[in-house]
Design a protein around this motif. Sequence first.
Motif, PDB file in Angstrom:
ATOM      1  N   VAL A   1       0.847  -1.192   0.000  1.00  0.00           N
ATOM      2  CA  VAL A   1       0.000   0.000   0.000  1.00  0.00           C
ATOM      3  C   VAL A   1       0.884   1.245   0.000  1.00  0.00           C
ATOM      4  N   GLY A   2       0.849   1.997  -1.096  1.00  0.00           N
ATOM      5  CA  GLY A   2       1.598   3.239  -1.176  1.00  0.00           C
ATOM      6  C   GLY A   2       0.778   4.394  -0.639  1.00  0.00           C
ATOM      7  N   SER A   3       1.347   5.571  -0.668  1.00  0.00           N
ATOM      8  CA  SER A   3       0.662   6.731  -0.098  1.00  0.00           C
ATOM      9  C   SER A   3      -0.617   7.085  -0.868  1.00  0.00           C
ATOM     10  N   LYS A   4      -0.610   6.906  -2.193  1.00  0.00           N
ATOM     11  CA  LYS A   4      -1.804   7.217  -2.980  1.00  0.00           C
ATOM     12  C   LYS A   4      -2.944   6.256  -2.672  1.00  0.00           C
ATOM     13  N   THR A   5      -2.598   4.974  -2.583  1.00  0.00           N
ATOM     14  CA  THR A   5      -3.614   3.978  -2.247  1.00  0.00           C
ATOM     15  C   THR A   5      -4.117   4.197  -0.831  1.00  0.00           C
ATOM     16  N   ALA A   6      -3.200   4.514   0.078  1.00  0.00           N
ATOM     17  CA  ALA A   6      -3.578   4.775   1.468  1.00  0.00           C
ATOM     18  C   ALA A   6      -4.552   5.948   1.548  1.00  0.00           C
ATOM     19  N   LEU A   7      -4.276   7.001   0.797  1.00  0.00           N
ATOM     20  CA  LEU A   7      -5.157   8.164   0.790  1.00  0.00           C
ATOM     21  C   LEU A   7      -6.540   7.792   0.265  1.00  0.00           C
ATOM     22  N   ARG A   8      -6.571   6.978  -0.787  1.00  0.00           N
ATOM     23  CA  ARG A   8      -7.854   6.554  -1.354  1.00  0.00           C
ATOM     24  C   ARG A   8      -8.651   5.741  -0.342  1.00  0.00           C
ATOM     25  N   LEU A   9      -7.982   4.864   0.395  1.00  0.00           N
ATOM     26  CA  LEU A   9      -8.666   4.048   1.405  1.00  0.00           C
ATOM     27  C   LEU A   9      -9.208   4.904   2.537  1.00  0.00           C
ATOM     28  N   VAL A  10      -8.401   5.855   2.986  1.00  0.00           N
ATOM     29  CA  VAL A  10      -8.824   6.729   4.090  1.00  0.00           C
ATOM     30  C   VAL A  10     -10.011   7.589   3.668  1.00  0.00           C
ATOM     31  N   LEU A  11      -9.960   8.136   2.466  1.00  0.00           N
ATOM     32  CA  LEU A  11     -11.067   8.949   1.974  1.00  0.00           C
ATOM     33  C   LEU A  11     -12.333   8.113   1.811  1.00  0.00           C
ATOM     34  N   HIS A  12     -12.146   6.844   1.458  1.00  0.00           N
ATOM     35  CA  HIS A  12     -13.298   5.940   1.364  1.00  0.00           C
ATOM     36  C   HIS A  12     -13.945   5.752   2.736  1.00  0.00           C
ATOM     37  N   LEU A  13     -13.113   5.581   3.768  1.00  0.00           N
ATOM     38  CA  LEU A  13     -13.653   5.413   5.121  1.00  0.00           C
ATOM     39  C   LEU A  13     -14.417   6.656   5.568  1.00  0.00           C
ATOM     40  N   LEU A  14     -13.945   7.815   5.159  1.00  0.00           N
ATOM     41  CA  LEU A  14     -14.620   9.061   5.539  1.00  0.00           C
ATOM     42  C   LEU A  14     -16.014   9.162   4.921  1.00  0.00           C
ATOM     43  N   LYS A  15     -16.226   8.431   3.826  1.00  0.00           N
ATOM     44  CA  LYS A  15     -17.538   8.445   3.167  1.00  0.00           C
ATOM     45  C   LYS A  15     -18.509   7.456   3.805  1.00  0.00           C
ATOM     46  N   ARG A  16     -17.984   6.541   4.614  1.00  0.00           N
ATOM     47  CA  ARG A  16     -18.843   5.541   5.246  1.00  0.00           C
ATOM     48  C   ARG A  16     -19.483   6.130   6.501  1.00  0.00           C
ATOM     49  N   THR A  17     -20.513   5.452   6.978  1.00  0.00           N
ATOM     50  CA  THR A  17     -21.184   5.924   8.198  1.00  0.00           C
ATOM     51  C   THR A  17     -20.297   5.636   9.407  1.00  0.00           C
ATOM     52  N   THR A  18     -20.595   6.308  10.512  1.00  0.00           N
ATOM     53  CA  THR A  18     -19.825   6.109  11.734  1.00  0.00           C
ATOM     54  C   THR A  18     -19.915   4.660  12.204  1.00  0.00           C
ATOM     55  N   ASP A  19     -21.096   4.065  12.093  1.00  0.00           N
ATOM     56  CA  ASP A  19     -21.272   2.671  12.518  1.00  0.00           C
ATOM     57  C   ASP A  19     -20.412   1.725  11.677  1.00  0.00           C
ATOM     58  N   GLU A  20     -20.343   1.976  10.378  1.00  0.00           N
ATOM     59  CA  GLU A  20     -19.539   1.121   9.499  1.00  0.00           C
ATOM     60  C   GLU A  20     -18.056   1.218   9.845  1.00  0.00           C
ATOM     61  N   VAL A  21     -17.584   2.418  10.099  1.00  0.00           N
ATOM     62  CA  VAL A  21     -16.179   2.607  10.462  1.00  0.00           C
ATOM     63  C   VAL A  21     -15.898   1.993  11.833  1.00  0.00           C
ATOM     64  N   ASP A  22     -16.838   2.113  12.750  1.00  0.00           N
ATOM     65  CA  ASP A  22     -16.673   1.515  14.077  1.00  0.00           C
ATOM     66  C   ASP A  22     -16.563  -0.008  13.975  1.00  0.00           C
ATOM     67  N   ARG A  23     -17.376  -0.610  13.103  1.00  0.00           N
ATOM     68  CA  ARG A  23     -17.297  -2.062  12.918  1.00  0.00           C
ATOM     69  C   ARG A  23     -15.944  -2.461  12.323  1.00  0.00           C
ATOM     70  N   PHE A  24     -15.463  -1.634  11.413  1.00  0.00           N
ATOM     71  CA  PHE A  24     -14.161  -1.892  10.785  1.00  0.00           C
ATOM     72  C   PHE A  24     -13.036  -1.853  11.828  1.00  0.00           C
ATOM     73  N   THR A  25     -13.009  -0.786  12.599  1.00  0.00           N
ATOM     74  CA  THR A  25     -11.944  -0.641  13.603  1.00  0.00           C
ATOM     75  C   THR A  25     -12.069  -1.689  14.708  1.00  0.00           C
ATOM     76  N   ASP A  26     -13.317  -2.051  15.059  1.00  0.00           N
ATOM     77  CA  ASP A  26     -13.526  -3.077  16.079  1.00  0.00           C
ATOM     78  C   ASP A  26     -13.005  -4.430  15.591  1.00  0.00           C
TER      79      ASP A  26
END
Length: 204
Positions: free
Chosen positions: A23-48
Amino acid sequence: MVQKYPSHLLENAVEEFSKLPGVGSKTALRLVLHLLKRTTDEVDRFTDAVNRLRHEVRHCSICHNISDTDVCPICSDNRRDTTVICVVENVQDIMAIESTMQYSGLYHVLGGVISPMDGVGPGDIEIDSLVKRIKSGGVKEVILALSPTMEGDTTNFYISRKLASFDVKLTVIARGVSVGDEIEYADEVTLGRSIINRTLFDGK
């Protein structure tokens, strides 16, 4: 060109994601921006899920496979053939072999292979625990399913010496030209092993 981030939180998240293999910096940025588009519950499930993976996952006390319990589902399955142990380098190898649905025995995960260049010796991988399993009795065959590399072959040889005094059949997975491959594109070692390990043609 240095990437400019509008948020330190975004930058920190990208930095952590970019530490993942492949995972390079560009891919990492794309993944992070994708998480920001998800709901709080979805991100919480991911981190959990990630947190529970790191804090609760364990290794099977028998074969060293990844497991949720002290003994993995394969070792605790009474339908498996306990007289055969397949020795693999890592957990991914178990997944690959299981996906073939051609093997019903048990496994033993070494957690690596002997590689002096990388500072990995016999004591750094799970060879002694393999010997203990064989010494406890009941095993008739040990399949060495390590990658056909210099390190894999070295590890195979070392294990064979350690198990030489036991009444157990030692086998290795067949090596040769893959189904669908053209002979002209096969490397010399693979093609040579294919010739040596040739089998009778049954016409089927």
